[in-house]
Design a protein around this motif. Sequence first.
Motif: not given
Length: 514
Positions: A311-315, A317-325, A490-500
Amino acid sequence: MAHRVFAIRLWPGLIAAALVAALSLGTLGVVALRAESFSTLSKFDWMAVRFTVVQALISAGLSVILAVPVARGLARRDFYGRRLLITLLGAPFILPTIVAILGLTAVFGKTGFVSIALNWAGLEPISIYGFHGVILAHVFFNLPLATRLLLQGWGAIPSERFRLAASLNFSPRDMFRHIEGPMLKEIMPGAFAVIFLICTTSFAVALTFGGGPKATTVELAIYEAFRYDFNLGKASLLALIQVVICAVAAFVSLKFRVPQVGGAGLDRPVQRFDVHKLSARGVDLFWIMMVSLFLLLPLLAIVLRGAYGVFDLPISVWSAAARSLVTALGSAALAIILSLSLSLSALRWRWLEGIGMTAIAASPLVMGTGLYIVLFAVADPADWALFITALVNAVMSLPFILRAIGPALATTERTYGRLSDSLGLMGWTRVRLVLWPRLRGPVGFSAGLAAALSMGDLGVIALFARPDSATLPLQIYRLMGSYRVDQAMGASLLLLGLSLALFYIFDFWGRRRA
């Protein structure tokens, strides 16, 4: 008589094979031609080669040896949650490497659970970095894989053999000598070779837990030669050495591929008569519990610690998550197109599938750098970083995908080919009505696997990404480097959830209408 599925145009398979060959071997040639000189490798480079081979041998050996009692316990016991645990053991490739590294650090690091327990006991905390840290991480990734491979061997033994052993009053030693031992002799060499190959090409583990002259792998040395020295001559020589090591390991893995063991049976449910002793139950329970804790504690640590930081991730991280997707979806699409093209054409020319397997001996860093050199003359390679990452990840996942799609396609054609010929089904009509319904399941699984592998990759993107164009794994690595541990978790938990989630969605899509 040749089946009419061959009426499908073969040029897509030829183009796919040419692309894979160009990326696997051609990029190495581009890097070698671009090198100004081929200086002799230093003693530190040869130390990296020796470390790579030694750690891969030890990691593969420990993974296979520890997997024997675990697989034996799972094969002999039936308990609540057994299927779920076995499913968990089938996900070593789905788990993003950087996530597992953070989980291992949370458990075995200086402030981890194990070190805290040692402090309470008045002992010195352990260090996860260096040689033993690399070994620990590789065993964490590959022990589940080895267990699954050996469990397949136990499952292939016909139940009639156990009935015969019970009628002959076999002791546990006799059971191992005459039934389980021969099976292990057939399967363990192939499992060892495959895991050795995986550990040889490891990058993220060595980058995080290794480093320094005494704990550097060849892949990490190639990265350092590119990133810091731009010494293409040294990088080419190191890549060639790695290709030789991987080629030998790949040859061994093909020579000792997992066989069908145990002979024919009547497919009766396996019933064991040698597992009722209290000592046998205790041994099986011990190994199953130890491995379950070893695998689940790092994931639990990610969930517990990441829940506070997500819940404290900087923007960024979310931009990086979109690029990873975007990169993962593109990589999955490319991998499926390449694998289907190769598999269909391999029905006529089987050597095409062999070309697809050559990626298993290649360095993704060399692929990326070769493409970088080619693009540099016409464009800014950093603008193509995500495309290069998706393309390289797609090619690197081909060896695993071809083993899922190729046999399913060959079996379908062998079973329904003559019937399809008699009905006049040919070309794409045959693919749509006969092949695709039976390939949908493997294709869904393969797409999920390719997407999950690409989602968690920390390789090519580390070479070319700008500070504002990182993918999620690279962003996590940067957060770790700046000691922002809570946000990294927190970013790792996001990455884990997206990968699974990616793997589950594609796999469910394939199974639902297969």
